[in-house]
Design a protein around this motif. Structure first.
Motif, PDB file in Angstrom:
ATOM      1  N   LEU A   1       6.768  -5.284  27.682  1.00 18.73           N
ATOM      2  CA  LEU A   1       6.722  -6.321  27.104  1.00 18.73           C
ATOM      3  C   LEU A   1       6.330  -7.003  26.316  1.00 18.73           C
ATOM      4  O   LEU A   1       6.007  -7.618  24.671  1.00 18.73           O
ATOM      5  CB  LEU A   1       8.060  -7.637  27.150  1.00 18.73           C
TER       6      LEU A   1
ATOM      7  N   GLU B   1      14.678 -10.376  26.460  1.00 18.40           N
ATOM      8  CA  GLU B   1      13.631  -9.629  27.664  1.00 18.40           C
ATOM      9  C   GLU B   1      13.848  -9.309  28.529  1.00 18.40           C
ATOM     10  O   GLU B   1      13.493  -7.715  29.339  1.00 18.40           O
ATOM     11  CB  GLU B   1      12.677 -10.545  27.989  1.00 18.40           C
ATOM     12  N   ALA B   2      14.967  -9.903  29.358  1.00 17.31           N
ATOM     13  CA  ALA B   2      15.944  -9.116  30.792  1.00 17.31           C
ATOM     14  C   ALA B   2      16.372  -7.422  30.243  1.00 17.31           C
ATOM     15  O   ALA B   2      16.385  -6.994  30.904  1.00 17.31           O
ATOM     16  CB  ALA B   2      16.811 -10.190  31.234  1.00 17.31           C
TER      17      ALA B   2
ATOM     18  N   THR C   1      15.657 -17.978  27.022  1.00 15.60           N
ATOM     19  CA  THR C   1      15.783 -18.449  28.405  1.00 15.60           C
ATOM     20  C   THR C   1      15.613 -16.678  29.032  1.00 15.60           C
ATOM     21  O   THR C   1      15.503 -16.344  30.290  1.00 15.60           O
ATOM     22  CB  THR C   1      17.251 -18.377  28.961  1.00 15.60           C
ATOM     23  N   GLU C   2      14.918 -16.344  28.675  1.00 11.80           N
ATOM     24  CA  GLU C   2      14.324 -14.669  28.424  1.00 11.80           C
ATOM     25  C   GLU C   2      15.246 -13.907  29.082  1.00 11.80           C
ATOM     26  O   GLU C   2      14.509 -12.699  29.108  1.00 11.80           O
ATOM     27  CB  GLU C   2      13.609 -14.739  29.623  1.00 11.80           C
ATOM     28  N   GLN C   3      16.718 -14.001  28.318  1.00  2.00           N
ATOM     29  CA  GLN C   3      17.881 -13.628  27.873  1.00  2.00           C
ATOM     30  C   GLN C   3      17.517 -11.867  27.958  1.00  2.00           C
ATOM     31  O   GLN C   3      17.831 -10.920  28.086  1.00  2.00           O
ATOM     32  CB  GLN C   3      19.235 -13.952  27.685  1.00  2.00           C
TER      33      GLN C   3
ATOM     34  N   SER D   1      19.407 -18.942  22.159  1.00  2.00           N
ATOM     35  CA  SER D   1      19.156 -19.753  23.674  1.00  2.00           C
ATOM     36  C   SER D   1      18.944 -18.365  24.391  1.00  2.00           C
ATOM     37  O   SER D   1      18.743 -18.326  25.275  1.00  2.00           O
ATOM     38  CB  SER D   1      20.753 -20.083  24.247  1.00  2.00           C
TER      39      SER D   1
ATOM     40  N   ALA E   1      16.900 -15.170  34.153  1.00  2.00           N
ATOM     41  CA  ALA E   1      17.835 -14.629  32.942  1.00  2.00           C
ATOM     42  C   ALA E   1      18.653 -13.547  33.073  1.00  2.00           C
ATOM     43  O   ALA E   1      19.094 -12.678  32.068  1.00  2.00           O
ATOM     44  CB  ALA E   1      16.226 -14.123  31.878  1.00  2.00           C
TER      45      ALA E   1
ATOM     46  N   PHE F   1      12.616 -12.074  36.627  1.00  2.00           N
ATOM     47  CA  PHE F   1      12.236 -13.172  36.406  1.00  2.00           C
ATOM     48  C   PHE F   1      12.339 -14.583  36.352  1.00  2.00           C
ATOM     49  O   PHE F   1      13.163 -14.288  37.429  1.00  2.00           O
ATOM     50  CB  PHE F   1      12.757 -13.597  34.652  1.00  2.00           C
TER      51      PHE F   1
END
Lengths: 258, 264
Positions: A64, B132-133, B128-130, B124, A102, A98
């Motif tokens: 990442l 990256e998820a 909230t790292e979605q 958003s 997430a 995470f």
């Protein structure tokens, strides 16, 4: 609660190997020459104060973030030299849980779990996807939450679903970013048990980023202490915990006061 | 002396940031076209987004289109009557609505409703790292989130624009009918008597361009959001403000280009 150490660590097989890793954000040096190896079947907890670059390290491992210098090999592949296709294939073998879980806000629990599977294995039938979802929900003990939205779940349940979402792809390596952060002691204990169960059931190798000493002690085979962008000490938890090093002691004292 | 140095420093930083933004926007633009024609195609998500953009905007477009049609007709009547040219009213409304008002009003409404929604939703997801998820699950977030949303606005807003034109002309007809008792067929024949094929092309090109702009600006701001919830609000805000600003500039440019084409 003692860690059940029944798993086999293969010291011959390195699943993650990091050498000379440096990472800065502007003038801020975060990682300052990290060398590290994770062996097959091993759980390593990485301890350190907030802002010491623990999360940055695992984000670099999964591709990442790009390091300024240094090499990262995961499952024998040079993470930052891979093309998109090979990186995708590698990421399917690495699970990333995470800190914030997430979960996708717009999807219910079932959709959150099925999404990575349907996107990566289009040949699967609906029945096969359903079975896989049931299986991971079973693994995290949340079978009855399938139709709930992430906003309707508690913090601990969200963490469990986050872990289940990574498990559905059957990863060989698990990277946990602060798995017990923001949870009460009982829920933390449940998550710690889950991390150990995941390792037993799925035979994973794991890196657990935490500043929770209980979590580190009960999940890790080895513990690494990150200080000023380097590993100040790597070894058994007790070995590190009983150190006379003043900097490390400061962290432990602070943790106990907390 | 010291103040001058600070001013110079701020100025160079702003210039530097400006060129960085230009670079980032062009990279985002390039990535969109690269990803849009590459497999896999997520048709279900595209249809879902078209539904979100199109169907959910229908009530607002219907109401606004109808009001604009009726209000413009009421206000245009007195000056035309002064010149004894009230029979030109349907033609005038036809030109005004189809060539300009329809695409412009639709896109401004969608910039507010859809653009801000896209900016806030992606912003958003980013904080909230979605996003990256998705990346760590080997799902390409740019392809799945950005490409589908931009395509959805580019496809749906022209359809909404024509729908808005139809509703606005209906509003106009109701006023004309009550004032002059003319039939709907006569009204539409007069309204379209001065509309040429190139006018329809112009209207379509405008709507497609505005649709792309709304999707692109919303996605760019949302996808690059930072600084927590404050960043989400900022992304939503910038998505509307920049989209509206760019739409007006595009309106001027397209009108100039088509005027030049027609005249030559």
């Amino acid at each position: 609660m003692d860690k059940i150490k029944q798993h086999f660590i293969d010291k011959e097989e390195q699943v993650i190997s990091i050498s000379g890793l440096y990472k800065s954000f502007g003038d801020l040096k975060v990682l300052n020459g990290i060398d590290f190896t994770l062996y097959k079947g091993e759980n390593v907890a990485i301890l350190g104060k907030s802002g010491t670059g623990k999360s940055v390290l695992i984000k670099i491992i999964v591709g990442l973030l790009r390091p300024d210098r240094g090499e990262v090999f995961a499952l024998g592949k040079p993470v930052h030299s891979l093309n998109h296709k090979d990186l995708d294939a590698l990421r399917l073998r690495i699970g990333f849980s995470f800190q914030s879980s997430a979960l996708y806000d717009g999807m219910n629990v079932y959709q959150n779990l099925a999404f990575p599977l349907t996107m990566n294995a289009k040949h699967l039938t609906k029945k096969e996807v359903d079975t896989a979802v049931e299986k991971v929900l079973d693994a995290v003990n949340l079978r009855n939450k399938k139709k709930q939205m992430p906003s309707e779940l508690s913090g601990g349940q969200r963490k469990r679903i986050g872990i289940a979402r990574t498990l559905i792809l059957k990863p060989e390596i698990m990277l946990y970013d602060e798995p017990t952060a923001g949870l009460d002691p009982i829920t933390s204990t449940e998550i710690i048990q889950l991390i150990n169960e995941v390792q037993q059931r799925y035979n994973t190798s794991s890196i657990i980023i935490t500043h929770d000493l209980t979590c580190a002690r009960n999940t890790s085979d080895r513990t690494a202490m990150l200080l000023d962008g380097r590993f100040a000490k790597v070894g058994q938890f007790d070995e590190i915990f009983n150190t006379e090093d003043q900097h490390l002691k400061e962290f432990y004292n602070y943790n106990f006061i907390q | 002396m010291y103040g001058d140095r600070i001013k110079k420093h701020i100025f160079t930083r702003r210039v530097d940031q400006f060129f960085r933004d230009i670079y980032d926007i062009s990279k985002f633009f390039r990535t969109f076209f690269k990803e849009a024609f590459k497999r896999p195609f997520h048709f279900n998500e595209l249809i879902n987004q078209c539904y979100e953009v199109g169907y959910r905007s229908l009530p607002l477009i219907t109401l606004t289109g109808f009001i604009i049609g009726i209000v413009f007709t009421i206000q245009s009547r007195p000056p035309l009557e002064n010149f004894g040219a009230s029979s030109w009213l349907p033609s005038l409304m036809g030109i005004a609505i189809i060539k300009s008002l329809g695409p412009l009003v639709t896109s401004l409404i969608c910039a507010g409703k859809v653009g801000s929604g896209i900016g806030a939703e992606l912003g958003s997801m980013k904080v909230t790292e979605q996003i990256e998820a998705m990346e760590v699950s080997s799902i390409h977030p740019f392809k799945y989130l950005v490409v589908n949303r931009i395509l959805a606005t580019t496809i749906t807003i022209p359809i909404l624009s024509f729908y808005c034109c139809f509703i606005a002309l209906m509003g106009s007809f109701i006023n004309v009918h009550f004032e002059e008792s003319s039939s709907i067929i006569t009204f539409y024949q007069n309204a379209f008597s001065t509309i040429t094929f190139i006018d329809i092309i112009e209207s379509t090109i405008k709507a497609v361009t505005y649709g792309f702009t709304i999707g692109f600006v919303g996605c760019y701001n949302g996808y690059n959001a930072s600084q927590g919830t404050r960043g989400v609000g900022r992304a939503a805000n910038l998505a509307v403000v920049y989209a509206m600003f760019i739409i007006f500039i595009e309106e001027i440019l397209i009108v100039q280009i088509f005027t030049w084409i027609i005249n030559s």
